[in-house]
Every structure is written in structure tokens, then in C-alpha cells.
Design a protein around this motif. Structure first.
Motif, PDB file in Angstrom:
ATOM      1  N   LEU A  54      -3.464  12.017  -7.115  1.00 25.90           N
ATOM      2  CA  LEU A  54      -3.199  11.059  -6.052  1.00 25.90           C
ATOM      3  C   LEU A  54      -3.210   9.663  -6.656  1.00 25.90           C
ATOM      4  O   LEU A  54      -4.149   9.298  -7.364  1.00 25.90           O
ATOM      5  CB  LEU A  54      -4.298  11.192  -4.995  1.00 25.90           C
ATOM      6  CG  LEU A  54      -4.102  10.596  -3.633  1.00 25.90           C
ATOM      7  CD1 LEU A  54      -2.884  11.199  -2.947  1.00 25.90           C
ATOM      8  CD2 LEU A  54      -5.325  10.829  -2.777  1.00 25.90           C
ATOM      9  N   GLU A  55      -2.151   8.902  -6.414  1.00 24.93           N
ATOM     10  CA  GLU A  55      -2.065   7.517  -6.876  1.00 24.93           C
ATOM     11  C   GLU A  55      -1.978   6.622  -5.652  1.00 24.93           C
ATOM     12  O   GLU A  55      -1.100   6.800  -4.809  1.00 24.93           O
ATOM     13  CB  GLU A  55      -0.852   7.336  -7.781  1.00 24.93           C
ATOM     14  CG  GLU A  55      -0.942   8.158  -9.047  1.00 24.93           C
ATOM     15  CD  GLU A  55       0.307   8.067  -9.898  1.00 24.93           C
ATOM     16  OE1 GLU A  55       1.210   7.282  -9.574  1.00 24.93           O
ATOM     17  OE2 GLU A  55       0.370   8.807 -10.894  1.00 24.93           O
ATOM     18  N   ILE A  56      -2.878   5.656  -5.558  1.00 20.29           N
ATOM     19  CA  ILE A  56      -2.970   4.797  -4.386  1.00 20.29           C
ATOM     20  C   ILE A  56      -2.908   3.345  -4.828  1.00 20.29           C
ATOM     21  O   ILE A  56      -3.643   2.934  -5.726  1.00 20.29           O
ATOM     22  CB  ILE A  56      -4.294   5.053  -3.628  1.00 20.29           C
ATOM     23  CG1 ILE A  56      -4.416   6.536  -3.295  1.00 20.29           C
ATOM     24  CG2 ILE A  56      -4.372   4.213  -2.365  1.00 20.29           C
ATOM     25  CD1 ILE A  56      -5.811   6.965  -2.949  1.00 20.29           C
TER      26      ILE A  56
ATOM     27  N   HIS B 125       0.845  -1.195   0.000  1.00 22.51           N
ATOM     28  CA  HIS B 125       0.000   0.000   0.000  1.00 22.51           C
ATOM     29  C   HIS B 125       0.876   1.240   0.000  1.00 22.51           C
ATOM     30  O   HIS B 125       1.701   1.428   0.888  1.00 22.51           O
ATOM     31  CB  HIS B 125      -0.906  -0.008   1.235  1.00 22.51           C
ATOM     32  CG  HIS B 125      -1.698   1.254   1.408  1.00 22.51           C
ATOM     33  ND1 HIS B 125      -2.602   1.688   0.468  1.00 22.51           N
ATOM     34  CD2 HIS B 125      -1.720   2.154   2.408  1.00 22.51           C
ATOM     35  CE1 HIS B 125      -3.144   2.817   0.900  1.00 22.51           C
ATOM     36  NE2 HIS B 125      -2.617   3.123   2.073  1.00 22.51           N
ATOM     37  N   ASP B 126       0.721   2.051  -1.034  1.00 19.01           N
ATOM     38  CA  ASP B 126       1.450   3.310  -1.151  1.00 19.01           C
ATOM     39  C   ASP B 126       0.474   4.407  -1.541  1.00 19.01           C
ATOM     40  O   ASP B 126      -0.502   4.161  -2.260  1.00 19.01           O
ATOM     41  CB  ASP B 126       2.538   3.235  -2.233  1.00 19.01           C
ATOM     42  CG  ASP B 126       3.667   2.311  -1.851  1.00 19.01           C
ATOM     43  OD1 ASP B 126       4.159   2.409  -0.717  1.00 19.01           O
ATOM     44  OD2 ASP B 126       4.061   1.480  -2.696  1.00 19.01           O
ATOM     45  N   VAL B 127       0.762   5.611  -1.075  1.00 15.52           N
ATOM     46  CA  VAL B 127       0.003   6.797  -1.466  1.00 15.52           C
ATOM     47  C   VAL B 127       1.006   7.807  -2.005  1.00 15.52           C
ATOM     48  O   VAL B 127       1.935   8.192  -1.303  1.00 15.52           O
ATOM     49  CB  VAL B 127      -0.763   7.401  -0.263  1.00 15.52           C
ATOM     50  CG1 VAL B 127      -1.492   8.665  -0.680  1.00 15.52           C
ATOM     51  CG2 VAL B 127      -1.734   6.390   0.329  1.00 15.52           C
TER      52      VAL B 127
ATOM     53  N   VAL C  52      -5.387  -1.024  -2.914  1.00 15.76           N
ATOM     54  CA  VAL C  52      -6.815  -0.768  -2.719  1.00 15.76           C
ATOM     55  C   VAL C  52      -7.580  -2.078  -2.903  1.00 15.76           C
ATOM     56  O   VAL C  52      -7.464  -2.739  -3.932  1.00 15.76           O
ATOM     57  CB  VAL C  52      -7.333   0.300  -3.697  1.00 15.76           C
ATOM     58  CG1 VAL C  52      -8.836   0.497  -3.553  1.00 15.76           C
ATOM     59  CG2 VAL C  52      -6.597   1.615  -3.481  1.00 15.76           C
TER      60      VAL C  52
ATOM     61  N   LEU D 139      -6.327  13.581   3.684  1.00 15.27           N
ATOM     62  CA  LEU D 139      -6.313  12.121   3.627  1.00 15.27           C
ATOM     63  C   LEU D 139      -6.389  11.648   5.073  1.00 15.27           C
ATOM     64  O   LEU D 139      -5.569  12.054   5.893  1.00 15.27           O
ATOM     65  CB  LEU D 139      -5.010  11.600   3.018  1.00 15.27           C
ATOM     66  CG  LEU D 139      -4.611  12.132   1.654  1.00 15.27           C
ATOM     67  CD1 LEU D 139      -3.180  11.737   1.343  1.00 15.27           C
ATOM     68  CD2 LEU D 139      -5.534  11.590   0.606  1.00 15.27           C
TER      69      LEU D 139
ATOM     70  N   THR E 262      -8.336  -0.129   1.932  1.00 22.50           N
ATOM     71  CA  THR E 262      -6.988  -0.493   1.508  1.00 22.50           C
ATOM     72  C   THR E 262      -6.478  -1.625   2.384  1.00 22.50           C
ATOM     73  O   THR E 262      -7.115  -1.997   3.369  1.00 22.50           O
ATOM     74  CB  THR E 262      -6.021   0.708   1.620  1.00 22.50           C
ATOM     75  OG1 THR E 262      -5.742   0.960   2.993  1.00 22.50           O
ATOM     76  CG2 THR E 262      -6.584   1.948   0.959  1.00 22.50           C
TER      77      THR E 262
END
Length: 102
Positions: free
Chosen positions: A29-31, A19-21, A34, A82, A49
Motif C-alpha cells: 500500500l502506497e499512501i 492524497h492518493d492510495v 499523509v 481501509l 491524511t
């Protein structure tokens, strides 16, 4: 902090997706990691997530990319905050459902 899952400790098990934000200029924003998109509109996204529920609030939010197989979501718009929601303390209900039933 007992609910925090360290991906480095669990990488050998392979059961928890990474899991990265990544935020680029407060507009993109790229997540990753998920599991499920609970809800979304132009002011708030609620994502499940691998590290818990994540609420993204902002203005003119749009889903730019969704890859269900890889668990990747991209959101564009002006991002205000966030927040990871703690299910144990009921903040998910307060934050998301509290708005619905004001």
C-alpha cells in the motif's frame, strides 16, 4: 459528504497536499498526503491524511517507507481493510480507542 475535500477544486490554492492510495496485489500500500502517523503495529496503522484519518488493518503489517517531508507512507503485509474515520460521529474513538478499553 460535506467533509470531503476535492483536490481538483483546491489545487490552485496549494494548501492541501494531494492524497492518493495505491494498493498493489493486497500486499503493498502506497499512501500520499499523509500529515502524521498516529500509531501503528503489525495489525493496524492509524494515519492522519489531508482527507481525514485513515485506518489500515491487516496481518503482519510493516512500514516499508516513510518520507515525512513528502507525506508518503508505504506499508507491506496482508491488508484486510481501509477505513476513513469520521471525527464528527466519534468513529475514531470507537474504532481505535474502543479496542484499547474493551
Amino acid at each position: 459528504m460535506s467533509q470531503y475535500l476535492d483536490p481538483a477544486q483546491n489545487s490552485s490554492k496549494g494548501n492541501i497536499p494531494e492524497h492518493d492510495v495505491i494498493m498493489r496485489g493486497r500486499r503493498l500500500l502506497e499512501i500520499t498526503g499523509v500529515k502524521h502517523v498516529e500509531s501503528f503495529d503489525n495489525e493496524e496503522f492509524l494515519l492522519e491524511t489531508s482527507m481525514g484519518f485513515l485506518s489500515i488493518r491487516g496481518q503482519n503489517l510493516q512500514m516499508k517507507n516513510l518520507d515525512v517531508d513528502k507525506g508518503i507512507v508505504s506499508i507491506k503485509g496482508k491488508i484486510f481493510d481501509l477505513i476513513y474515520l469520521d471525527e464528527q460521529s466519534g468513529e475514531k474513538a470507537k474504532g481505535f480507542f474502543g479496542k484499547l478499553f474493551k
